[in-house]
Design a protein around this motif. Structure first.
Motif, mmCIF file in Angstrom:
data_model
loop_
_atom_site.group_PDB
_atom_site.id
_atom_site.type_symbol
_atom_site.label_atom_id
_atom_site.label_comp_id
_atom_site.label_asym_id
_atom_site.label_seq_id
_atom_site.Cartn_x
_atom_site.Cartn_y
_atom_site.Cartn_z
ATOM 1 N N LEU A 104 32.087 43.223 53.300
ATOM 2 C CA LEU A 104 31.035 42.206 53.220
ATOM 3 C C LEU A 104 31.516 41.019 52.398
ATOM 4 O O LEU A 104 31.317 39.860 52.776
ATOM 5 C CB LEU A 104 29.765 42.799 52.617
ATOM 6 C CG LEU A 104 28.892 43.630 53.551
ATOM 7 C CD1 LEU A 104 29.563 44.888 54.025
ATOM 8 C CD2 LEU A 104 27.586 43.947 52.880
ATOM 9 N N HIS B 90 32.116 36.966 53.391
ATOM 10 C CA HIS B 90 31.638 35.809 52.623
ATOM 11 C C HIS B 90 32.784 34.851 52.306
ATOM 12 O O HIS B 90 32.623 33.630 52.408
ATOM 13 C CB HIS B 90 30.936 36.259 51.342
ATOM 14 C CG HIS B 90 29.606 36.888 51.594
ATOM 15 N ND1 HIS B 90 28.493 36.165 51.944
ATOM 16 C CD2 HIS B 90 29.207 38.183 51.547
ATOM 17 C CE1 HIS B 90 27.474 36.982 52.103
ATOM 18 N NE2 HIS B 90 27.874 38.215 51.873
ATOM 19 N N HIS C 208 33.686 32.942 55.432
ATOM 20 C CA HIS C 208 32.693 31.904 55.718
ATOM 21 C C HIS C 208 32.830 30.729 54.758
ATOM 22 O O HIS C 208 32.678 29.572 55.163
ATOM 23 C CB HIS C 208 31.276 32.480 55.665
ATOM 24 C CG HIS C 208 30.993 33.395 56.799
ATOM 25 N ND1 HIS C 208 30.248 34.532 56.659
ATOM 26 C CD2 HIS C 208 31.367 33.341 58.096
ATOM 27 C CE1 HIS C 208 30.177 35.149 57.836
ATOM 28 N NE2 HIS C 208 30.848 34.440 58.717
ATOM 29 N N GLU D 141 20.877 39.553 50.648
ATOM 30 C CA GLU D 141 21.473 39.246 51.952
ATOM 31 C C GLU D 141 20.398 38.827 52.953
ATOM 32 O O GLU D 141 20.603 37.896 53.735
ATOM 33 C CB GLU D 141 22.251 40.446 52.500
ATOM 34 C CG GLU D 141 23.575 40.692 51.814
ATOM 35 C CD GLU D 141 24.672 39.730 52.219
ATOM 36 O OE1 GLU D 141 24.454 38.800 53.020
ATOM 37 O OE2 GLU D 141 25.800 39.905 51.723
ATOM 38 N N LYS D 142 19.260 39.493 52.939
ATOM 39 C CA LYS D 142 18.182 39.133 53.864
ATOM 40 C C LYS D 142 17.626 37.747 53.557
ATOM 41 O O LYS D 142 17.347 36.968 54.471
ATOM 42 C CB LYS D 142 17.086 40.201 53.838
ATOM 43 C CG LYS D 142 17.533 41.483 54.522
ATOM 44 C CD LYS D 142 16.473 42.551 54.495
ATOM 45 C CE LYS D 142 17.006 43.800 55.195
ATOM 46 N NZ LYS D 142 16.022 44.863 55.264
ATOM 47 N N ALA E 245 19.339 35.344 52.127
ATOM 48 C CA ALA E 245 20.401 34.417 52.508
ATOM 49 C C ALA E 245 20.470 34.261 54.022
ATOM 50 O O ALA E 245 20.781 33.176 54.522
ATOM 51 C CB ALA E 245 21.737 34.903 51.953
ATOM 52 N N ALA E 246 20.171 35.326 54.760
ATOM 53 C CA ALA E 246 20.164 35.237 56.223
ATOM 54 C C ALA E 246 19.075 34.276 56.679
ATOM 55 O O ALA E 246 19.292 33.460 57.585
ATOM 56 C CB ALA E 246 19.949 36.616 56.843
ATOM 57 N N ALA F 149 20.264 30.803 55.981
ATOM 58 C CA ALA F 149 21.309 30.411 56.927
ATOM 59 C C ALA F 149 20.710 30.088 58.301
ATOM 60 O O ALA F 149 21.155 29.152 58.970
ATOM 61 C CB ALA F 149 22.360 31.512 57.046
ATOM 62 N N ILE G 230 27.312 32.609 60.472
ATOM 63 C CA ILE G 230 27.044 33.017 59.089
ATOM 64 C C ILE G 230 25.682 33.702 59.010
ATOM 65 O O ILE G 230 25.539 34.750 58.365
ATOM 66 C CB ILE G 230 27.127 31.809 58.152
ATOM 67 C CG1 ILE G 230 28.582 31.322 58.078
ATOM 68 C CG2 ILE G 230 26.586 32.144 56.763
ATOM 69 C CD1 ILE G 230 28.756 29.991 57.387
ATOM 70 N N ARG H 155 25.109 37.584 57.799
ATOM 71 C CA ARG H 155 24.237 37.919 56.672
ATOM 72 C C ARG H 155 23.129 38.873 57.116
ATOM 73 O O ARG H 155 22.775 39.802 56.384
ATOM 74 C CB ARG H 155 23.660 36.661 56.051
ATOM 75 C CG ARG H 155 24.710 35.892 55.264
ATOM 76 C CD ARG H 155 24.082 34.739 54.525
ATOM 77 N NE ARG H 155 24.995 34.126 53.611
ATOM 78 C CZ ARG H 155 25.115 34.446 52.333
ATOM 79 N NH1 ARG H 155 24.388 35.412 51.831
ATOM 80 N NH2 ARG H 155 25.963 33.808 51.556
ATOM 81 N N HIS I 290 24.665 42.243 57.365
ATOM 82 C CA HIS I 290 24.917 42.794 56.042
ATOM 83 C C HIS I 290 23.639 43.395 55.465
ATOM 84 O O HIS I 290 23.671 44.483 54.893
ATOM 85 C CB HIS I 290 25.414 41.704 55.086
ATOM 86 C CG HIS I 290 26.781 41.185 55.399
ATOM 87 N ND1 HIS I 290 27.322 40.130 54.712
ATOM 88 C CD2 HIS I 290 27.702 41.540 56.321
ATOM 89 C CE1 HIS I 290 28.519 39.862 55.199
ATOM 90 N NE2 HIS I 290 28.766 40.708 56.177
ATOM 91 N N GLY I 291 22.538 42.676 55.617
ATOM 92 C CA GLY I 291 21.268 43.179 55.120
ATOM 93 C C GLY I 291 20.891 44.508 55.730
ATOM 94 O O GLY I 291 20.364 45.400 55.076
#
Length: 98
Positions: free
Chosen positions: A11, A15, A18, A61-62, A64-65, A68, A86, A90, A93-94
């Motif tokens: 993960l 990052h 990205h 992560e959620k 940030a998703a 994004a 991206i 993310r 990842h969440g």
């Protein structure tokens, strides 16, 4: 929590990749503003136990998703593919962390 590092390395690598792609797209100032190529310093308020730390990371992560996704929708079309990639990473990842 060093015991979590092996599972989180992929993960973190995403990052970093990205960040490099964004720096190429936007300019070299992005890497410096984010704390350099290795990223920002770790947060000091990381929960002490593994389960809570993973839950906090999944929540971050959620969030940030969502940010994004919003950036992707607001960006010029020539940046949408990168920002969409991206956002997708993310989001995954969440889910992986849950």
């Amino acid at each position: 929590l060093p015991a979590l590092a092996p599972g989180l390395t992929p993960l973190c690598d995403d990052h970093r990749q990205h960040l490099r792609a964004l720096a190429r797209e936007i300019g070299p100032g992005l890497a410096a503003a984010s704390g350099g190529p290795s990223g920002p310093s770790p947060a000091t308020d990381v929960p002490a136990d593994s389960l809570s730390a993973i839950a906090a990371l999944a929540g971050a992560e959620k969030e940030a998703a969502a940010a994004a996704r919003a950036a992707c929708l607001a960006a010029p079309s020539y940046r949408a593919a990168l920002l969409g990639s991206i956002a997708a990473a993310r989001a995954s990842h969440g889910e992986v962390l849950v």
